[in-house]
Design a protein around this motif. Structure first.
Motif, mmCIF file in Angstrom:
data_model
loop_
_atom_site.group_PDB
_atom_site.id
_atom_site.type_symbol
_atom_site.label_atom_id
_atom_site.label_comp_id
_atom_site.label_asym_id
_atom_site.label_seq_id
_atom_site.Cartn_x
_atom_site.Cartn_y
_atom_site.Cartn_z
ATOM 1 N N HIS A 140 79.558 26.127 -34.597
ATOM 2 C CA HIS A 140 78.969 26.946 -33.543
ATOM 3 C C HIS A 140 79.818 28.208 -33.398
ATOM 4 O O HIS A 140 80.691 28.295 -32.530
ATOM 5 C CB HIS A 140 78.910 26.169 -32.217
ATOM 6 C CG HIS A 140 78.221 24.849 -32.343
ATOM 7 N ND1 HIS A 140 76.857 24.741 -32.507
ATOM 8 C CD2 HIS A 140 78.702 23.575 -32.368
ATOM 9 C CE1 HIS A 140 76.532 23.457 -32.609
ATOM 10 N NE2 HIS A 140 77.631 22.740 -32.530
ATOM 11 N N ILE A 143 73.172 20.873 -26.703
ATOM 12 C CA ILE A 143 73.350 21.735 -27.871
ATOM 13 C C ILE A 143 72.042 21.701 -28.647
ATOM 14 O O ILE A 143 71.658 20.666 -29.195
ATOM 15 C CB ILE A 143 74.515 21.263 -28.755
ATOM 16 C CG1 ILE A 143 75.818 21.262 -27.950
ATOM 17 C CG2 ILE A 143 74.631 22.158 -29.985
ATOM 18 C CD1 ILE A 143 77.028 20.747 -28.720
ATOM 19 N N THR A 187 79.380 16.276 -20.872
ATOM 20 C CA THR A 187 78.410 16.378 -21.957
ATOM 21 C C THR A 187 77.849 17.803 -21.965
ATOM 22 O O THR A 187 77.927 18.529 -20.976
ATOM 23 C CB THR A 187 77.240 15.375 -21.804
ATOM 24 O OG1 THR A 187 76.518 15.669 -20.606
ATOM 25 C CG2 THR A 187 77.732 13.940 -21.799
ATOM 26 N N TYR A 188 77.299 18.164 -23.116
ATOM 27 C CA TYR A 188 76.693 19.475 -23.309
ATOM 28 C C TYR A 188 75.312 19.307 -23.922
ATOM 29 O O TYR A 188 75.070 18.364 -24.669
ATOM 30 C CB TYR A 188 77.537 20.330 -24.270
ATOM 31 C CG TYR A 188 78.905 20.671 -23.763
ATOM 32 C CD1 TYR A 188 79.145 21.880 -23.125
ATOM 33 C CD2 TYR A 188 79.972 19.792 -23.915
ATOM 34 C CE1 TYR A 188 80.407 22.208 -22.669
ATOM 35 C CE2 TYR A 188 81.237 20.109 -23.460
ATOM 36 C CZ TYR A 188 81.449 21.325 -22.839
ATOM 37 O OH TYR A 188 82.710 21.638 -22.379
ATOM 38 N N VAL A 244 84.439 23.286 -24.345
ATOM 39 C CA VAL A 244 83.742 24.326 -25.109
ATOM 40 C C VAL A 244 83.451 25.506 -24.195
ATOM 41 O O VAL A 244 83.022 25.325 -23.048
ATOM 42 C CB VAL A 244 82.425 23.762 -25.702
ATOM 43 C CG1 VAL A 244 81.615 24.862 -26.366
ATOM 44 C CG2 VAL A 244 82.716 22.638 -26.684
ATOM 45 N N VAL A 251 75.314 15.733 -25.622
ATOM 46 C CA VAL A 251 76.372 15.614 -26.616
ATOM 47 C C VAL A 251 77.699 15.428 -25.873
ATOM 48 O O VAL A 251 78.074 16.264 -25.045
ATOM 49 C CB VAL A 251 76.435 16.879 -27.505
ATOM 50 C CG1 VAL A 251 77.558 16.768 -28.518
ATOM 51 C CG2 VAL A 251 75.089 17.108 -28.192
ATOM 52 N N GLU A 266 82.713 19.745 -33.132
ATOM 53 C CA GLU A 266 81.771 20.615 -33.852
ATOM 54 C C GLU A 266 82.205 22.075 -33.783
ATOM 55 O O GLU A 266 82.129 22.798 -34.778
ATOM 56 C CB GLU A 266 80.364 20.460 -33.279
ATOM 57 C CG GLU A 266 79.733 19.123 -33.606
ATOM 58 C CD GLU A 266 78.346 18.962 -33.018
ATOM 59 O OE1 GLU A 266 77.734 19.971 -32.587
ATOM 60 O OE2 GLU A 266 77.852 17.807 -32.976
ATOM 61 N N ARG A 306 81.524 15.525 -24.730
ATOM 62 C CA ARG A 306 82.462 16.654 -24.828
ATOM 63 C C ARG A 306 83.310 16.577 -26.089
ATOM 64 O O ARG A 306 83.474 17.579 -26.789
ATOM 65 C CB ARG A 306 83.357 16.705 -23.592
ATOM 66 C CG ARG A 306 84.354 17.845 -23.643
ATOM 67 C CD ARG A 306 85.028 18.122 -22.305
ATOM 68 N NE ARG A 306 85.350 16.955 -21.538
ATOM 69 C CZ ARG A 306 86.533 16.343 -21.566
ATOM 70 N NH1 ARG A 306 87.495 16.795 -22.334
ATOM 71 N NH2 ARG A 306 86.749 15.291 -20.805
ATOM 72 N N ILE A 343 74.633 26.463 -26.427
ATOM 73 C CA ILE A 343 75.385 25.357 -25.855
ATOM 74 C C ILE A 343 75.368 25.536 -24.349
ATOM 75 O O ILE A 343 75.743 26.589 -23.833
ATOM 76 C CB ILE A 343 76.830 25.326 -26.372
ATOM 77 C CG1 ILE A 343 76.847 25.166 -27.891
ATOM 78 C CG2 ILE A 343 77.613 24.210 -25.685
ATOM 79 C CD1 ILE A 343 78.238 25.215 -28.499
ATOM 80 N N GLN A 396 82.669 15.290 -28.965
ATOM 81 C CA GLN A 396 81.860 15.638 -30.134
ATOM 82 C C GLN A 396 81.576 17.139 -30.169
ATOM 83 O O GLN A 396 81.657 17.763 -31.227
ATOM 84 C CB GLN A 396 80.541 14.854 -30.145
ATOM 85 C CG GLN A 396 79.652 15.164 -31.339
ATOM 86 C CD GLN A 396 80.257 14.779 -32.673
ATOM 87 O OE1 GLN A 396 80.975 13.779 -32.772
ATOM 88 N NE2 GLN A 396 80.002 15.560 -33.686
ATOM 89 N N ALA A 397 81.253 17.723 -29.023
ATOM 90 C CA ALA A 397 80.996 19.172 -28.963
ATOM 91 C C ALA A 397 82.249 19.950 -29.361
ATOM 92 O O ALA A 397 82.168 20.912 -30.134
ATOM 93 C CB ALA A 397 80.537 19.568 -27.561
#
Length: 70
Positions: A40, A20, A17-18, A54, A26, A34, A28, A4, A30-31
């Motif tokens: 993760h 992944i 956003t990230y 995250v 993705v 997850e 933030r 990530i 949503q990350a």
């Protein structure tokens, strides 16, 4: 384990956003979802100023930090 990486694309360099795995943007929320679902295991969620972000689990390596130098 899926890497990530924060995109540092928000105000002040925050991660909105990230990246992944092979998914480059993705959101933030949503990350965070997850990670909270345990998808993760090398990461956890922190809450800063009522916003969730995250973060990688602590270790002695900088190469796998969410906000690593690119």
């Amino acid at each position: 384990m899926t890497k990530i990486v924060g995109n540092n694309d928000g105000p002040g360099g925050r991660n909105e956003t990230y990246k992944i795995g092979n998914r480059p943007n993705v959101p933030r929320d949503q990350a965070v979802k997850e990670v909270e679902q345990g998808k993760h295991p090398g990461a956890h969620v922190v809450k800063i100023n009522n916003e969730k972000y995250v973060r990688d689990n602590p270790d002695h390596s900088k190469k796998d930090n969410v906000n690593r130098n690119k």
